[in-house]
Structure formats: C-alpha cells, structure tokens
Design an enzyme around this catalytic site. Structure first.
Site, short mmCIF file in Angstrom:
data_model
loop_
_atom_site.label_atom_id
_atom_site.label_comp_id
_atom_site.label_asym_id
_atom_site.label_seq_id
_atom_site.Cartn_x
_atom_site.Cartn_y
_atom_site.Cartn_z
N GLY A 204 35.93 49.62 38.40
CA GLY A 204 37.09 49.05 37.53
C GLY A 204 35.55 48.63 36.15
O GLY A 204 34.76 48.66 36.43
N GLN B 241 33.18 42.54 29.88
CA GLN B 241 32.35 42.38 29.91
C GLN B 241 31.83 43.77 28.78
O GLN B 241 30.63 43.88 29.19
CB GLN B 241 32.40 43.80 31.41
CG GLN B 241 32.78 43.10 32.38
CD GLN B 241 32.77 43.60 33.90
OE1 GLN B 241 34.14 44.28 33.80
NE2 GLN B 241 31.82 44.33 35.12
N CYS C 31 29.59 44.22 41.05
CA CYS C 31 30.15 43.96 39.54
C CYS C 31 28.84 44.60 38.48
O CYS C 31 27.84 44.29 39.00
CB CYS C 31 31.05 42.49 39.38
SG CYS C 31 30.68 41.53 37.49
N LEU C 32 29.80 45.44 38.13
CA LEU C 32 28.67 45.94 36.46
C LEU C 32 28.10 45.19 35.46
O LEU C 32 26.73 45.03 35.43
CB LEU C 32 29.12 47.26 35.89
CG LEU C 32 29.91 48.17 36.30
CD1 LEU C 32 30.93 49.20 36.28
CD2 LEU C 32 29.00 49.35 37.27
N HIS D 61 39.16 41.42 40.92
CA HIS D 61 38.04 41.20 40.56
C HIS D 61 38.45 41.26 39.22
O HIS D 61 37.76 40.64 38.13
CB HIS D 61 37.18 42.11 40.92
CG HIS D 61 36.26 42.51 40.40
ND1 HIS D 61 34.93 42.09 40.47
CD2 HIS D 61 35.53 42.58 39.25
CE1 HIS D 61 33.96 41.58 40.33
NE2 HIS D 61 34.04 42.39 39.24
N GLU D 62 39.38 42.31 38.71
CA GLU D 62 39.40 41.75 36.72
C GLU D 62 39.96 41.48 36.42
O GLU D 62 39.73 40.61 34.77
CB GLU D 62 39.67 44.10 36.65
CG GLU D 62 38.94 44.68 37.02
CD GLU D 62 37.60 44.48 37.17
OE1 GLU D 62 37.05 44.44 36.08
OE2 GLU D 62 36.95 46.11 38.06
N HIS E 222 37.40 38.38 35.24
CA HIS E 222 36.49 38.72 33.79
C HIS E 222 37.44 38.11 32.86
O HIS E 222 37.11 37.44 31.98
CB HIS E 222 36.08 39.86 34.18
CG HIS E 222 35.28 40.21 35.13
ND1 HIS E 222 34.40 39.93 34.77
CD2 HIS E 222 35.13 41.51 35.95
CE1 HIS E 222 32.84 40.60 35.36
NE2 HIS E 222 33.99 41.75 36.16
O1 GNR Z 1 32.58 48.69 40.30
C1 GNR Z 1 32.74 48.12 41.09
N1 GNR Z 1 32.85 47.98 42.56
C2 GNR Z 1 33.45 46.94 42.96
C3 GNR Z 1 33.44 46.62 44.58
C4 GNR Z 1 34.16 46.14 45.71
C5 GNR Z 1 34.77 45.10 44.53
C6 GNR Z 1 34.63 45.29 43.33
C7 GNR Z 1 33.99 46.28 42.58
S1 GNR Z 1 34.71 46.17 40.56
C8 GNR Z 1 33.30 46.73 40.12
C9 GNR Z 1 33.33 47.21 37.91
C10 GNR Z 1 33.55 45.88 37.94
O2 GNR Z 1 32.11 44.82 37.06
N2 GNR Z 1 34.09 45.43 37.34
O3 GNR Z 1 34.39 43.99 36.97
NI NI Z 2 33.05 43.23 37.54
#
Ligand code: GNR
Ligand code: NI
Length: 166
Positions: free
Chosen positions: A45, A50, A90-91, A132-133, A136
């Site tokens: 995601g 980001q 998270c990336l 999670h997104e 952000h």
């Molecule tokens: O790539 C991602 N993997 C992930 C794994 C578990 C819970 C949430 C995520 S999101 C993350 C990509 C990202 O940072 N999205 O904002």
């Molecule tokens: Ni993230």
C-alpha cells in the site's frame, strides 16, 4: 514515474491531506505514479502523503500476483468493529516491524481511479492496510502507537542508522 518515499521522522509525514473532490487527469497521473512507486518498493500500500503529495489518495495491492490494484480516493470509514492485532511495517520506516491493534473489520466508502464512488467491507490484511494508509493521510505513522519504551528503542536505532550514513 517512481517517486521518492519520505522516511520517518520527516516532518512532512505529519501533514494532513486535503480532500480531492473531482478526480481530474492530474489525480489520475498521481495514482499511476503512486502505483508504480508501490510496486517498485515493493509494498502492499502507499498513501500520497508518503510521496509528499498531501491529497487523500491511496493505492493498494495485497494480492499474491501483484495484479489487483485498488485505489481509494477521499476514503471514509463508515463502520468499524472489533479489534485485531497485526505485525505492521511501513515503507516510511524501512526495516522496522511491530504489532499494532486496530479495528478487525471495517466498511469504507471511497472513489475509485475513475471517480466512481464505491463501498467495501474489509477484514484481515486488507482492513489493516486501509487503516494504516488512512492514518498516513491524517499525518499519523504506525510507530505513533508504540509504547514509550519501544519508541525510545526505535529512536536509538534511527540515530545509529544516521551515524552510519553520515
Ligand atoms: O508494504 C507495507 N506492508 C504492510 C504490512 C503490514 C501492515 C501494513 C503495511 S503497509 C506497508 C506499505 C506502507 O507503508 N504503506 O503506507
Ligand atoms: Ni506506511
């Protein structure tokens, strides 16, 4: 075009994203660039925040084959139920993984890349990723949920990484 991804604790990750409203060709281009960036990373995601674009746009692909792109523009959670714990990454916080508790099942309303509104029920990894997104877009990062001790350990790790890089 693959866009650079901001890394925690970059203050730009704290900005609150603005509503998109009408899906213009500019937004469609942003969606394409975000998808390319997410697949290249690779991640499941990506929120526009980001890549330093403060608009309410999310791309996601939790499929094994990496061929089921989902796009959420102006997403809203209209229902949330239960609690579930999942190990998240998270990336924007590369190499760090920790358990976070979130709603177990949600119902989200959003617009797709074509501007058409839709509603979707989600649980499991899809529900985790949407929450999670959406965080952000509000300027929140998953590490904000950590205990003070874990946050201090992460800060120590980031300082060490900084030292090694400079
Ligand atoms: O790539 C991602 N993997 C992930 C794994 C578990 C819970 C949430 C995520 S999101 C993350 C990509 C990202 O940072 N999205 O904002
Ligand atoms: Ni993230």
């Amino acid at each position: 075009m693959v866009l650079p991804i901001l890394e925690y604790p970059d203050p730009r990750l704290r900005k609150v994203a603005a509503r998109v409203g009408t899906v213009t060709p500019d937004v469609a281009r942003l969606v394409r660039d975000m998808a390319e960036t997410m697949y290249a990373a690779p991640g499941i995601g990506l929120a526009a925040t980001q890549v330093d674009v403060h608009k309410r746009v999310i791309v996601m692909d939790i499929s094994e084959g990496r061929d089921e792109l989902r796009v959420f523009i102006d997403p809203e959670i209209v229902r949330a139920e239960g609690e579930a714990e999942c190990e998240e990454g998270c990336l924007s916080v590369p190499g760090y993984y920790e358990k976070v508790t979130r709603a177990a099942s949600i119902r989200v309303r959003a617009k797709g890349a074509d501007g058409r509104p839709f509603e979707l029920g989600a649980e499991g990894l899809l529900a985790v990723c949407i929450q999670h997104e959406m965080d952000h877009l509000e300027g929140k990062v998953f590490v904000d949920y950590l205990s003070p001790l874990k946050r201090a350990r992460l800060a120590g790790r980031l300082r060490k990484k900084q030292r090694l890089a400079s």
